[in-house]
Design a protein around this motif. Sequence first.
Motif, PDB file in Angstrom:
ATOM      1  N   LEU A   1     -46.598   2.220   7.779  1.00  0.00           N
ATOM      2  CA  LEU A   1     -45.669   1.478   6.738  1.00  0.00           C
ATOM      3  C   LEU A   1     -45.019   2.472   5.735  1.00  0.00           C
ATOM      4  O   LEU A   1     -44.126   2.030   5.031  1.00  0.00           O
ATOM      5  CB  LEU A   1     -46.118   0.170   6.295  1.00  0.00           C
ATOM      6  CG  LEU A   1     -46.496  -0.970   7.546  1.00  0.00           C
ATOM      7  CD1 LEU A   1     -46.801  -1.970   6.804  1.00  0.00           C
ATOM      8  CD2 LEU A   1     -45.163  -1.158   8.172  1.00  0.00           C
ATOM      9  N   GLU A   2     -45.641   3.637   5.623  1.00  0.00           N
ATOM     10  CA  GLU A   2     -45.200   4.244   4.658  1.00  0.00           C
ATOM     11  C   GLU A   2     -45.035   3.847   3.220  1.00  0.00           C
ATOM     12  O   GLU A   2     -46.112   3.301   2.705  1.00  0.00           O
ATOM     13  CB  GLU A   2     -43.745   5.034   5.118  1.00  0.00           C
ATOM     14  CG  GLU A   2     -44.024   5.744   6.323  1.00  0.00           C
ATOM     15  CD  GLU A   2     -44.975   6.943   6.476  1.00  0.00           C
ATOM     16  OE1 GLU A   2     -44.731   7.823   5.667  1.00  0.00           O
ATOM     17  OE2 GLU A   2     -45.899   6.934   7.308  1.00  0.00           O
TER      18      GLU A   2
ATOM     19  N   PRO B   1     -45.701  -6.214   9.990  1.00  0.00           N
ATOM     20  CA  PRO B   1     -45.263  -7.155   9.202  1.00  0.00           C
ATOM     21  C   PRO B   1     -45.011  -8.479   9.874  1.00  0.00           C
ATOM     22  O   PRO B   1     -45.331  -9.821   9.532  1.00  0.00           O
ATOM     23  CB  PRO B   1     -44.266  -6.689   8.318  1.00  0.00           C
ATOM     24  CG  PRO B   1     -44.635  -5.396   8.102  1.00  0.00           C
ATOM     25  CD  PRO B   1     -44.883  -5.014   9.539  1.00  0.00           C
ATOM     26  N   ALA B   2     -44.041  -8.408  10.881  1.00  0.00           N
ATOM     27  CA  ALA B   2     -43.647  -9.695  11.715  1.00  0.00           C
ATOM     28  C   ALA B   2     -44.798 -10.242  12.569  1.00  0.00           C
ATOM     29  O   ALA B   2     -44.810 -11.388  12.379  1.00  0.00           O
ATOM     30  CB  ALA B   2     -42.474  -9.336  12.539  1.00  0.00           C
TER      31      ALA B   2
ATOM     32  N   ILE C   1     -39.787  -3.944  10.744  1.00  0.00           N
ATOM     33  CA  ILE C   1     -40.623  -2.623  10.176  1.00  0.00           C
ATOM     34  C   ILE C   1     -41.962  -2.361  10.817  1.00  0.00           C
ATOM     35  O   ILE C   1     -42.828  -3.255  10.763  1.00  0.00           O
ATOM     36  CB  ILE C   1     -40.899  -3.361   8.795  1.00  0.00           C
ATOM     37  CG1 ILE C   1     -39.476  -3.550   7.932  1.00  0.00           C
ATOM     38  CG2 ILE C   1     -41.610  -2.053   8.054  1.00  0.00           C
ATOM     39  CD1 ILE C   1     -39.921  -4.128   6.492  1.00  0.00           C
ATOM     40  N   SER C   2     -41.693  -1.342  11.587  1.00  0.00           N
ATOM     41  CA  SER C   2     -42.934  -0.943  12.230  1.00  0.00           C
ATOM     42  C   SER C   2     -42.689   0.723  12.615  1.00  0.00           C
ATOM     43  O   SER C   2     -41.608   1.090  12.715  1.00  0.00           O
ATOM     44  CB  SER C   2     -43.026  -1.576  13.538  1.00  0.00           C
ATOM     45  OG  SER C   2     -42.020  -1.417  14.317  1.00  0.00           O
ATOM     46  N   HIS C   3     -43.813   1.446  12.517  1.00  0.00           N
ATOM     47  CA  HIS C   3     -43.637   2.743  12.799  1.00  0.00           C
ATOM     48  C   HIS C   3     -42.812   3.557  12.051  1.00  0.00           C
ATOM     49  O   HIS C   3     -42.088   4.188  12.378  1.00  0.00           O
ATOM     50  CB  HIS C   3     -43.637   3.253  14.409  1.00  0.00           C
ATOM     51  CG  HIS C   3     -44.386   2.530  15.274  1.00  0.00           C
ATOM     52  ND1 HIS C   3     -45.636   2.652  15.342  1.00  0.00           N
ATOM     53  CD2 HIS C   3     -44.312   1.419  16.280  1.00  0.00           C
ATOM     54  CE1 HIS C   3     -46.472   2.027  16.117  1.00  0.00           C
ATOM     55  NE2 HIS C   3     -45.501   1.297  16.845  1.00  0.00           N
TER      56      HIS C   3
ATOM     57  N   SER D   1     -39.373  -4.313  18.464  1.00  0.00           N
ATOM     58  CA  SER D   1     -40.524  -3.973  17.343  1.00  0.00           C
ATOM     59  C   SER D   1     -41.663  -5.020  17.590  1.00  0.00           C
ATOM     60  O   SER D   1     -42.782  -4.394  17.519  1.00  0.00           O
ATOM     61  CB  SER D   1     -40.266  -4.205  15.987  1.00  0.00           C
ATOM     62  OG  SER D   1     -38.891  -3.472  15.867  1.00  0.00           O
ATOM     63  N   ASN D   2     -41.651  -6.079  17.935  1.00  0.00           N
ATOM     64  CA  ASN D   2     -42.724  -6.990  18.242  1.00  0.00           C
ATOM     65  C   ASN D   2     -42.568  -7.602  19.614  1.00  0.00           C
ATOM     66  O   ASN D   2     -41.350  -7.938  20.061  1.00  0.00           O
ATOM     67  CB  ASN D   2     -42.773  -7.927  17.091  1.00  0.00           C
ATOM     68  CG  ASN D   2     -42.479  -7.548  15.977  1.00  0.00           C
ATOM     69  OD1 ASN D   2     -43.325  -6.627  15.523  1.00  0.00           O
ATOM     70  ND2 ASN D   2     -41.654  -7.865  15.162  1.00  0.00           N
TER      71      ASN D   2
END
Length: 453
Positions: A367-368, A338-339, A188-190, A110-111
């Motif tokens: 992030l909906e 977020p990260a 938490i992404s996409h 994710s990162n």
Amino acid sequence: MIPMSLAQIASAVDGKLSENADPEAVVTGDVEFDSRKAGPGGLFLAIPGEKADGHDFAAKACAQGALAVIATRPVEAPAIYVDDAVAALTRLARHVAAASRARIIGVTGSNGKTSTKDLIGQLCARMGPTVATEGNFNNELGHPYTVCRVRPDTEYLVLELAARGIGHITELCETAPPTVGAVLNVGISHLDGFGDIETTARAKSELPRFLGEDDTAVLNADDPRVARMAGATRARTLTFGVDNPADVTAADLDPGDGRHRFTLRAPGGAAPVRLRLWGLHHVYNALAAAAVARHLGAPVEAIAEWLSEAGRKSERRMDVFTRPDGTVVIDDSYNANPASMASAVRTLGQLPTEGRRLAVLGLMADLEEQSEDCHRRLGEQARDAGVDEIIAIGEGTEPIIDGADGVTATHVPDQPAAIALLRNRLRPGDAVLVKGSRYRTWDVADHLRAKES
């Protein structure tokens, strides 16, 4: 590219040669979809775009030396006609990957994908000819484009694997099957594509699931969702981490001025590392790269030396520079979730400065329903990291102000307003972080860079 005749390429992409194309002509240059980059012995991929159609530049590309054009409609140049140009490029990439002797390394997470891919690419280049994804060119076009840059002497092919949904990573792996796969983290992404973090984890797990029993999965022991992927792969596993027991780890970790120092411990020995890259997250990126290089046979001492010399390769990612007035700028504006935001404000808090620490923060996109909570938490993280002032840009970032209770925090509607505010607020000797999703803080970063030393 690996040399192939036009007839061989036409067969590989399931295309048809035009009458003016020489089937025996051998392509030895690169495949390009930007006519300005087309050169002698190369191949031009004509793709319709939003502002221009590559077919209109086919003749120009061939005049510059390209031997032929992969096209979907008639062009005034030697051509290989196909139904779908990008699909044809993918088929060509599969052929190139199968014909190549390069060891293929895939990187996802994710990162940190781009930064880790850049580190792995730099380490592999010390061991032999290497091709790596440029920037974050990791999608259905960039992935086969990178694979087609492999040459006969290429020993390592380092590919960044991105996904916005289930099945995407598997498709990329099928194009160029990796024998080493590194999963960095799950965050938490996409969420517009994945829906929730567990679906994200399932998508990232497609890389270790794809690997065979003779392959190697490099997994983050400090991320529970990644660590569990060891049970979902047939491959051997090699772990990295800081907090939990791992095969490759960082001992005696010292944050320094934000460029961390540590002792690299890996199978075969230990050696000191002093990173040139800013932020704790780069320790994890370096450990993942070290694990890959160690698996490929590099000695621990050499890996530590190479990591200490490795630099930033991609733009707008933890680019730290000093302006003539002594202001230190952290341009991490390429993207945000977020990260990575948490890591960036923590790095700002660690940065030595004689002045104040300011954070210019844009929206974290996609992030909906979690957007409000994530942005509020970012405000809290910036406050706890010791940030003195926050400027939040654009709609959706108001919760940052709410979370930064006790810190001077201002919400502005757009980047011009943020630039105007900075002109009044920024003082010589201050440190300022600029970060947001994609283009949302780029103008601010460019304004600050215009005064770079």
